[in-house]
Design a protein around this motif. Structure first.
Motif, PDB file in Angstrom:
ATOM      1  N   VAL A   1       7.382  12.777  -4.233  1.00  0.00           N
ATOM      2  CA  VAL A   1       7.094  12.348  -2.864  1.00  0.00           C
ATOM      3  C   VAL A   1       8.376  11.824  -2.237  1.00  0.00           C
ATOM      4  N   VAL A   2       8.684  12.338  -1.048  1.00  0.00           N
ATOM      5  CA  VAL A   2       9.876  11.914  -0.329  1.00  0.00           C
ATOM      6  C   VAL A   2       9.482  11.496   1.086  1.00  0.00           C
ATOM      7  N   ASN A   3      10.390  10.804   1.735  1.00  0.00           N
ATOM      8  CA  ASN A   3      10.189  10.425   3.135  1.00  0.00           C
ATOM      9  C   ASN A   3      11.003  11.386   4.014  1.00  0.00           C
ATOM     10  N   PRO A   4      10.347  12.371   4.660  1.00  0.00           N
ATOM     11  CA  PRO A   4      11.089  13.348   5.461  1.00  0.00           C
ATOM     12  C   PRO A   4      11.613  12.782   6.779  1.00  0.00           C
ATOM     13  N   SER A   5      11.205  11.571   7.096  1.00  0.00           N
ATOM     14  CA  SER A   5      11.625  10.959   8.365  1.00  0.00           C
ATOM     15  C   SER A   5      12.624   9.832   8.159  1.00  0.00           C
ATOM     16  N   SER A   6      13.358   9.905   7.077  1.00  0.00           N
ATOM     17  CA  SER A   6      14.308   8.826   6.787  1.00  0.00           C
ATOM     18  C   SER A   6      15.432   8.752   7.823  1.00  0.00           C
TER      19      SER A   6
END
Length: 335
Positions: free
Chosen positions: A244-249
């Motif tokens: 899981v990653v944060n695509p809006s970083s």
């Protein structure tokens, strides 16, 4: 209903009758006329010539009447139609940078990238803005006007759907987009200038700093609503498995909030397509369209049709009398 703009031109209608009272031309000398035998006109030819002369005279009279009517500048008033009065001048700045291709949205239960979701929601929003002039700005490394302010929502929607990622470059010039919006909204009523800025990143390009652009927008009474688009979590596959990653970083929410607050607008966070729909519904209430309709009657000018008719009848008159004039001129020779 027929209406004459300058009805007093009708007073010119009997003007040709004044020729009756003009003095007749008198010849300067006496002439001796000799009729050649081969040029005699039989009675039947004389009757035909007389009929053509009468037809020519009728065409000439009709040509004059149509010319006078054309000079009155007639217009046809159509049936009253309902027209929504002019509302706001609303510009939408859409981010086309490379990060908009991240597929962290959903459309019809299928994965979609950010631009596809934005297009879908924008299409419905634009259709509902009857009475507003809508314009589209696209920006990436540079900002461009995709569609000028217009009431033609159908064409605006088509231009929105034609926008593609990378058209304006891979980076994000937020300041330039705001600057272009201010330029397109100048000289408009101060209470009707609105810019909706939709982006998924931070300012990484452009000649104008977003803070400076926002300050100038506030001085020009341009209200800016900002939308940060992108999910806050996304499952991606890698060599070591899924994670899981944060695509809006990269999203600069602080900047977008400051721009909105400085210009009297609102900041919204869209983490999904449903969030986008809810945001634009909220914008409909924040920036309502005109509630009252006005009625107008379309005007159709008849001037050019009457003018063409006058020319046509004049041509018929000349053609009808051509043979009569030739015969009369060719039947006698002056000596």
């Amino acid at each position: 209903m027929l209406e004459l703009t300058w009805p007093w031109f009708l007073l010119l209608t009997p003007l040709p009758l004044a020729m009756i009272f003009l003095p007749k031309a008198k010849p300067k000398g006496n002439g001796i006329w000799w009729m050649h035998t081969e040029q005699l006109i039989h009675n039947q030819d004389m009757k035909a010539a007389s009929g053509r002369f009468q037809l020519g005279f009728l065409c000439l009279a009709l040509s004059w009447v149509l010319l006078v009517l054309a000079m009155t500048k007639p217009v046809w008033l159509g049936e009253p139609t309902k027209v929504v009065p002019s509302g706001r001048d609303l510009l939408i700045a859409l981010d086309l940078s490379g990060s908009m291709q991240v597929a962290d949205m959903a459309l019809n239960n299928q994965s979609a990238n950010r631009l596809e979701a934005a297009k879908s929601v924008l299409s419905d929003f634009i259709e509902e803005r009857r009475g507003d002039r809508i314009g589209i700005i696209v920006f990436g490394s540079k900002a461009y006007l995709q569609a000028p302010l217009s009431f033609d929502t159908k064409t605006i929607n088509q231009l929105v759907q034609e926008a593609q990622i990378g058209f304006a470059g891979e980076q994000t010039a937020i300041g330039d987009a705001i600057g272009l919006g201010i330029k397109r909204l100048e000289d408009k009523p101060s209470d009707k200038k609105v810019l909706i800025l939709m982006t998924d990143g931070a300012n990484t390009a452009g000649r104008v700093q977003p803070e400076q652009a926002a300050t100038f927008a506030a001085s020009q009474d341009v209200r800016i609503h900002t939308i940060g688009i992108g999910a806050d979590s996304m499952l991606v596959q890698s060599f070591f498995g899924s994670k899981v990653v944060n695509p809006s970083s990269d999203l600069d929410e602080t900047l977008l909030k400051n721009i909105a607050a400085q210009t009297g607008g609102e900041y919204f966070r869209a983490k999904s397509t449903d969030d986008l729909r809810a945001i634009y519904q909220t914008l409909d209430t924040l920036e309502p369209t005109p509630a009252e309709d006005i009625w107008q009657r379309p005007l159709t000018s008849l001037f050019h049709w009457l003018g063409l008719g006058a020319i046509a009848f004049l041509g018929l008159a000349l053609l009808s009398n051509r043979e009569v004039i030739w015969r009369k001129g060719g039947s006698h020779d002056a000596v």
